[in-house]
Design a protein around this motif. Structure first.
Motif, PDB file in Angstrom:
ATOM      1  N   GLY A 104      14.589  61.499  14.518  1.00  0.00           N
ATOM      2  CA  GLY A 104      15.997  61.817  14.365  1.00  0.00           C
ATOM      3  C   GLY A 104      16.188  63.155  13.682  1.00  0.00           C
ATOM      4  N   LEU A 105      17.422  63.622  13.661  1.00  0.00           N
ATOM      5  CA  LEU A 105      17.781  64.890  13.029  1.00  0.00           C
ATOM      6  C   LEU A 105      16.995  66.044  13.635  1.00  0.00           C
ATOM      7  CD1 LEU A 105      17.939  63.607   9.353  1.00  0.00           C
ATOM      8  CD2 LEU A 105      19.887  64.130  10.832  1.00  0.00           C
ATOM      9  N   THR A 106      16.765  65.974  14.933  1.00  0.00           N
ATOM     10  CA  THR A 106      15.943  66.957  15.627  1.00  0.00           C
ATOM     11  C   THR A 106      16.766  67.950  16.431  1.00  0.00           C
ATOM     12  OG1 THR A 106      15.772  65.390  17.441  1.00  0.00           O
ATOM     13  CG2 THR A 106      13.964  65.420  15.840  1.00  0.00           C
ATOM     14  N   SER A 146      22.862  67.701  14.891  1.00  0.00           N
ATOM     15  CA  SER A 146      22.649  66.269  14.701  1.00  0.00           C
ATOM     16  C   SER A 146      22.914  65.817  13.278  1.00  0.00           C
ATOM     17  CB  SER A 146      21.233  65.879  15.114  1.00  0.00           C
ATOM     18  OG  SER A 146      20.265  66.559  14.348  1.00  0.00           O
ATOM     19  N   ALA A 147      22.806  66.723  12.319  1.00  0.00           N
ATOM     20  CA  ALA A 147      23.019  66.330  10.925  1.00  0.00           C
ATOM     21  C   ALA A 147      24.479  66.021  10.650  1.00  0.00           C
ATOM     22  CB  ALA A 147      22.537  67.433   9.984  1.00  0.00           C
ATOM     23  N   GLU A 148      25.390  66.609  11.414  1.00  0.00           N
ATOM     24  CA  GLU A 148      26.811  66.418  11.141  1.00  0.00           C
ATOM     25  C   GLU A 148      27.214  64.955  11.291  1.00  0.00           C
ATOM     26  OE1 GLU A 148      31.191  67.869  12.814  1.00  0.00           O
ATOM     27  OE2 GLU A 148      29.348  68.596  13.743  1.00  0.00           O
ATOM     28  N   PHE A 177      17.291  67.814   7.823  1.00  0.00           N
ATOM     29  CA  PHE A 177      17.693  68.609   8.977  1.00  0.00           C
ATOM     30  C   PHE A 177      17.413  70.091   8.740  1.00  0.00           C
ATOM     31  CE2 PHE A 177      21.035  71.257  10.919  1.00  0.00           C
ATOM     32  CZ  PHE A 177      20.720  71.065  12.253  1.00  0.00           C
ATOM     33  N   LEU A 178      17.795  70.599   7.573  1.00  0.00           N
ATOM     34  CA  LEU A 178      17.600  72.016   7.276  1.00  0.00           C
ATOM     35  C   LEU A 178      16.124  72.378   7.185  1.00  0.00           C
ATOM     36  CD1 LEU A 178      20.486  72.563   4.685  1.00  0.00           C
ATOM     37  CD2 LEU A 178      20.410  73.280   7.086  1.00  0.00           C
ATOM     38  N   GLU A 179      15.297  71.458   6.694  1.00  0.00           N
ATOM     39  CA  GLU A 179      13.859  71.714   6.669  1.00  0.00           C
ATOM     40  C   GLU A 179      13.319  71.826   8.093  1.00  0.00           C
ATOM     41  OE1 GLU A 179      12.355  68.485   4.404  1.00  0.00           O
ATOM     42  OE2 GLU A 179      12.909  69.357   2.464  1.00  0.00           O
ATOM     43  N   GLY A 180      13.865  71.020   8.996  1.00  0.00           N
ATOM     44  CA  GLY A 180      13.461  71.109  10.391  1.00  0.00           C
ATOM     45  C   GLY A 180      13.892  72.413  11.026  1.00  0.00           C
ATOM     46  N   VAL A 181      15.108  72.871  10.714  1.00  0.00           N
ATOM     47  CA  VAL A 181      15.581  74.154  11.224  1.00  0.00           C
ATOM     48  C   VAL A 181      14.656  75.277  10.773  1.00  0.00           C
ATOM     49  CG1 VAL A 181      17.448  75.848  11.087  1.00  0.00           C
ATOM     50  CG2 VAL A 181      17.991  73.426  11.407  1.00  0.00           C
ATOM     51  N   GLY A 238       3.925  72.422  11.625  1.00  0.00           N
ATOM     52  CA  GLY A 238       5.327  72.526  11.240  1.00  0.00           C
ATOM     53  C   GLY A 238       5.791  71.364  10.390  1.00  0.00           C
ATOM     54  N   GLN A 239       7.058  71.409  10.053  1.00  0.00           N
ATOM     55  CA  GLN A 239       7.681  70.368   9.225  1.00  0.00           C
ATOM     56  C   GLN A 239       7.668  69.033   9.974  1.00  0.00           C
ATOM     57  OE1 GLN A 239       8.753  70.657   6.141  1.00  0.00           O
ATOM     58  NE2 GLN A 239       9.509  68.565   5.980  1.00  0.00           N
ATOM     59  N   GLN A 240       7.269  67.973   9.271  1.00  0.00           N
ATOM     60  CA  GLN A 240       7.303  66.671   9.924  1.00  0.00           C
ATOM     61  C   GLN A 240       8.740  66.171   9.982  1.00  0.00           C
ATOM     62  OE1 GLN A 240       4.750  63.993   7.806  1.00  0.00           O
ATOM     63  NE2 GLN A 240       6.066  63.832   6.026  1.00  0.00           N
ATOM     64  N   PRO A 241       9.117  65.507  11.084  1.00  0.00           N
ATOM     65  CA  PRO A 241      10.491  65.046  11.257  1.00  0.00           C
ATOM     66  C   PRO A 241      10.705  63.654  10.677  1.00  0.00           C
ATOM     67  CG  PRO A 241       9.258  64.579  13.230  1.00  0.00           C
ATOM     68  CD  PRO A 241       8.290  65.252  12.279  1.00  0.00           C
ATOM     69  N   GLU A 242      11.949  63.233  10.648  1.00  0.00           N
ATOM     70  CA  GLU A 242      12.241  61.817  10.444  1.00  0.00           C
ATOM     71  C   GLU A 242      11.602  61.056  11.605  1.00  0.00           C
ATOM     72  OE1 GLU A 242      16.227  59.103   9.947  1.00  0.00           O
ATOM     73  OE2 GLU A 242      16.088  60.482  11.630  1.00  0.00           O
TER      74      GLU A 242
END
Length: 330
Positions: free
Chosen positions: A90-92, A96-98, A120-124, A135-139
């Motif tokens: 999620g939050l990908t 999507s964060a909104e 979300f911002l860490e993913g951006v 890269g940053q691991q997602p939810e």
């Protein structure tokens, strides 16, 4: 011409694979499942298009008519549903964060950045790493096994204890784990990831509970390089009329993470590289009717469509009969 693979079951129960392109669709001879076709491709050191060519094709088929007749299955399955692993992230997606923030801010200080927004911002910032970088691991969440995979056109059943049954229009990656533990991406499917957003909104730590629901895949498995941009429409029909509709975007051009990064963080775990297993991994969405105040009810029909897929995904919402599960001591 992009290749799409479908799974068909005849009135006598005979299974077949269909290969479709813009030039038409035809049955693939001598193979009865996409999994078997993929196993042939791996063994031959070729790709799915090469495996289709090796088997050859026979009679042409009208896939829209077969979908309407209820003869198209999910485009992937396994003889043992326990060997299908359904997961997601999620939050990908940009934006999507909104929607998630709207759900979670009720339980958070309005002046404080929520965990969802931070993730979300860490993913951006780090969701699309360069070659050789991690890269940053997602939810990430677990959704279930193949027993929860619902055929296109069939009903999506929320449990009797569910607080909500809501659509999530997105793309799903389909994978087969090779004999040496290598994950092979077979392609992408249109998907309804179907979640309980009321349960999730109550407390974001209940996300895991909210995701243990059925899901449905569109009838077509899109083979080859994933499209950068996918634009579709998500609708809810009620009593024969459109209750809600909104366009949705997917593909890497609209995502904060690359597909490769999502795959790397899923398959880095040894238990997800067990030979012979199939993985259905949902890539997330930024479009939810729930975030716009829609409350679904039994009998509503979810409809998701998007090019380059040619067939829509439709499922009717139902609720399971009440059942109390008890544990017996031995």
């Amino acid at each position: 011409m992009s290749l799409r693979l479908l799974q068909h079951v005849g009135v006598d129960g005979t299974r077949s694979v269909i290969a479709a392109t813009s030039a038409g669709a035809a049955f693939v001879t001598g193979v009865d499942s996409v999994c078997a076709l993929a196993e042939r491709a791996i063994a031959d050191g070729t790709d799915l298009a090469g495996a289709v060519a090796a088997y050859g094709t026979g009679a042409s088929v009208d896939i829209a008519a077969e979908l309407a007749a209820g003869r198209l299955m999910s485009p992937i399955d396994h003889v043992d549903p326990a060997h299908v692993v359904m997961t997601g992230t999620g939050l990908t997606h940009l934006g999507s964060a909104e929607g998630r923030d709207k759900m979670h801010r009720a339980a958070a200080d309005a002046e404080k950045q929520t965990d969802s927004m931070r993730m979300f911002l860490e993913g951006v910032e780090r969701g699309k790493p360069g070659p050789g970088e991690r890269g940053q691991q997602p939810e990430w969440f677990y959704k279930g096994d193949g027993s929860g995979l619902v055929a296109p056109g069939a009903a999506l059943e929320m449990p009797d204890f569910a607080e909500d049954g809501g659509e999530e229009p997105e793309l799903a990656g389909i994978y087969l784990i090779g004999a040496d533990g290598t994950p092979f991406r077979l392609g992408l499917c249109l998907a309804n990831e179907f979640s309980d957003h009321v349960t999730e909104r109550h407390n974001y730590l209940w996300l895991a509970h909210s995701k243990l629901r059925q899901a449905s895949l569109g009838p077509e498995l899109l083979v080859g390089t994933p499209p950068e941009h996918v634009e579709g429409m998500s609708r809810i029909h009620r009593d024969g009329a459109v209750l809600w509709e909104k366009p949705f975007l997917s593909g890497e051009a609209n995502m904060s993470h690359s597909i490769a990064n999502l795959e790397a963080h899923h398959f880095k775990y040894d238990l997800f590289r067990r030979p012979g297993d199939i993985h259905v991994h949902f890539f997330g969405t930024a479009t939810l009717s729930f975030a716009e105040g829609v409350t679904t009810r039994e009998g509503d029909v979810f409809e998701i469509e998007a090019a380059p897929f040619t067939l829509p995904l439709r499922n009717t919402l139902t609720r399971a009969a009440p059942r109390l599960v008890s544990v017996k001591a031995l």
